[in-house]
Design an enzyme around this catalytic site. Structure first.
Site, PDB file in Angstrom:
ATOM      1  N   ASN A 266      24.222 -68.957  46.046  1.00  0.00           N
ATOM      2  CA  ASN A 266      25.383 -68.339  46.688  1.00  0.00           C
ATOM      3  C   ASN A 266      25.774 -69.240  47.851  1.00  0.00           C
ATOM      4  OD1 ASN A 266      27.215 -66.765  48.033  1.00  0.00           O
ATOM      5  ND2 ASN A 266      25.765 -65.153  48.618  1.00  0.00           N
ATOM      6  N   TRP A 267      26.848 -69.995  47.644  1.00  0.00           N
ATOM      7  CA  TRP A 267      27.224 -70.993  48.655  1.00  0.00           C
ATOM      8  C   TRP A 267      27.974 -70.366  49.833  1.00  0.00           C
ATOM      9  CZ3 TRP A 267      29.087 -75.934  45.499  1.00  0.00           C
ATOM     10  CH2 TRP A 267      28.018 -76.386  44.713  1.00  0.00           C
ATOM     11  N   LYS A 268      28.327 -69.109  49.711  1.00  0.00           N
ATOM     12  CA  LYS A 268      29.033 -68.385  50.777  1.00  0.00           C
ATOM     13  C   LYS A 268      30.285 -69.174  51.220  1.00  0.00           C
ATOM     14  CE  LYS A 268      24.740 -66.117  51.890  1.00  0.00           C
ATOM     15  NZ  LYS A 268      23.901 -65.432  52.872  1.00  0.00           N
TER      16      LYS A 268
ATOM     17  N   HIS B 285      27.730 -57.991  47.792  1.00  0.00           N
ATOM     18  CA  HIS B 285      26.790 -58.696  48.673  1.00  0.00           C
ATOM     19  C   HIS B 285      26.767 -57.972  50.027  1.00  0.00           C
ATOM     20  CE1 HIS B 285      25.096 -61.753  51.297  1.00  0.00           C
ATOM     21  NE2 HIS B 285      24.547 -62.267  50.209  1.00  0.00           N
TER      22      HIS B 285
ATOM     23  N   GLU C 158      26.836 -58.983  52.952  1.00  0.00           N
ATOM     24  CA  GLU C 158      27.823 -59.465  53.930  1.00  0.00           C
ATOM     25  C   GLU C 158      29.183 -58.827  53.676  1.00  0.00           C
ATOM     26  OE1 GLU C 158      27.028 -63.635  53.362  1.00  0.00           O
ATOM     27  OE2 GLU C 158      25.082 -63.334  54.327  1.00  0.00           O
TER      28      GLU C 158
ATOM     29  N   GLU D  25      18.363 -57.606  47.538  1.00  0.00           N
ATOM     30  CA  GLU D  25      18.414 -58.446  48.736  1.00  0.00           C
ATOM     31  C   GLU D  25      18.262 -57.585  49.982  1.00  0.00           C
ATOM     32  OE1 GLU D  25      20.525 -62.382  47.981  1.00  0.00           O
ATOM     33  OE2 GLU D  25      22.072 -60.962  48.528  1.00  0.00           O
TER      34      GLU D  25
ATOM     35  N   GLY E 212      19.136 -64.878  55.385  1.00  0.00           N
ATOM     36  CA  GLY E 212      19.454 -65.860  56.413  1.00  0.00           C
ATOM     37  C   GLY E 212      18.563 -65.803  57.639  1.00  0.00           C
TER      38      GLY E 212
ATOM     39  N   SER F 263      16.078 -65.421  52.058  1.00  0.00           N
ATOM     40  CA  SER F 263      15.190 -66.469  52.576  1.00  0.00           C
ATOM     41  C   SER F 263      14.244 -67.046  51.525  1.00  0.00           C
ATOM     42  CB  SER F 263      14.413 -65.956  53.796  1.00  0.00           C
ATOM     43  OG  SER F 263      15.307 -65.636  54.853  1.00  0.00           O
TER      44      SER F 263
ATOM     45  N   GLY G 224      20.699 -68.389  49.234  1.00  0.00           N
ATOM     46  CA  GLY G 224      21.770 -68.757  50.153  1.00  0.00           C
ATOM     47  C   GLY G 224      21.532 -70.144  50.709  1.00  0.00           C
ATOM     48  N   GLY G 225      20.979 -70.198  51.907  1.00  0.00           N
ATOM     49  CA  GLY G 225      20.788 -71.464  52.628  1.00  0.00           C
ATOM     50  C   GLY G 225      20.171 -72.583  51.796  1.00  0.00           C
TER      51      GLY G 225
HETATM   52  P1  PGA Z   1      19.515 -66.702  52.200  1.00  0.00           P
HETATM   53  O1  PGA Z   1      20.752 -65.866  51.600  1.00  0.00           O
HETATM   54  O2  PGA Z   1      18.788 -67.315  51.026  1.00  0.00           O
HETATM   55  O3  PGA Z   1      20.163 -67.744  53.080  1.00  0.00           O
HETATM   56  O4  PGA Z   1      18.657 -65.758  52.946  1.00  0.00           O
HETATM   57  C1  PGA Z   1      20.611 -65.098  50.435  1.00  0.00           C
HETATM   58  C2  PGA Z   1      21.901 -64.400  50.099  1.00  0.00           C
HETATM   59  O5  PGA Z   1      22.639 -64.003  51.010  1.00  0.00           O
HETATM   60  O6  PGA Z   1      22.234 -64.222  48.920  1.00  0.00           O
END
Ligand code: PGA
Length: 255
Positions: A9-11, A94, A96, A166, A172, A212, A233-234
């Site tokens: 997930n590149w956000k 998600h 967010e 999640e 994050g 994470s 994510g990251g």
């Molecule tokens: P993260 O993000 O791996 O940076 O914790 C995961 C996500 O939001 O899908």
């Protein structure tokens, strides 16, 4: 057997040229990795350019959101009809989006239905907040979110859906859930699916863990029998770490 998935997930990161460069780097490092599905979810505007790459690579592509209507006066939104043929998957709900953009369980359900109607497979995210976790409300939160998201879907539609567990406190933050806890909650998700649609459907659905994940912890997470992949994510923004996670998963699954 459920094919494992490493979903990036590149956000809201990467311009179009940067996205193409990252996808090329990933391909150079991870190759096609037959046994592991590599799903890249870049920003909308990068999908077209990455689609061109899928002729030479084996990436699946996903959007990070969609609207539930076909078209209309919804400034700034993208419909599943527009994504058809461009995205194989779409991330829905998600945390967010739930937290920052007021996305409700009801809208998550509308979006999942709309995506499926256009042959785009939803990756539905569920997860408890830190507060809910500390109050011991993880189970009930997951139960409510899963049931609401899948409300009214047929067994076949549910089998086309992916669920990502999640926990919000793990996203994050560098503080992943332990593999054991993640596995346990993913098992609870599968039990809910079994109750809703029976054993065969529940066994077919892929359930991912997100929050994470990185090369250091992906092995333990992917060893959990109820976990079929990760929503990353990251660590998915660095070709090396993403490719390493694909490699580790492939090895575990004997690919
Ligand atoms: P993260 O993000 O791996 O940076 O914790 C995961 C996500 O939001 O899908």
């Amino acid at each position: 057997m459920r094919k494992p998935m490493m979903a990036g997930n590149w956000k809201m990161n990467k311009t179009v040229p940067e996205a193409v460069a990252l996808a090329r780097q990933i391909h150079a490092l991870a190759g096609s990795s037959e046994g592991v599905e590599q799903l890249l979810c870049p920003p909308f505007i990068c999908l077209h350019a990455l689609k061109a790459l899928t002729e030479e690579t084996s990436f699946s592509l996903g959007a990070q959101n969609c609207h539930w209507e076909e078209s209309g006066a919804y400034t700034g939104e993208i419909s599943p009809a527009m994504l058809r043929g461009l995205a194989d998957y779409v991330i829905i709900g998600h945390s967010e989006r739930r937290q920052l953009f007021g996305e409700s369980d009801e809208n998550v359900n509308r979006k999942a239905r709309a995506a499926l109607a256009h042959e785009i497979r939803p990756v539905v995210c569920v997860g408890e907040s830190l507060e809910q976790n500390e109050r011991g409300q993880t189970g009930e939160t997951i139960n409510r979110q899963v049931r609401a998201a899948l409300d009214g879907l047929s067994g076949a539609q549910v089998q086309s859906t992916i669920i990502a567990y999640e926990p919000i406190w793990a996203i994050g933050t560098g503080r992943a859930a332990t593999a054991g806890t993640a596995g346990e909650i993913c098992g609870q998700v599968r039990a809910i699916l079994r109750e809703m649609h029976g054993e065969a459907a529940a066994d077919a659905v892929r359930i991912l863990y997100g929050g994470s994940t990185k090369p250091d912890n992906i092995g333990a997470i992917m060893r959990e029998p109820q976990i079929d992949g990760a929503l990353i994510g990251g660590a998915a923004l660095e070709a090396e770490s993403y490719a390493e996670m694909v490699r580790i998963t492939g090895e575990l699954y004997g690919a």
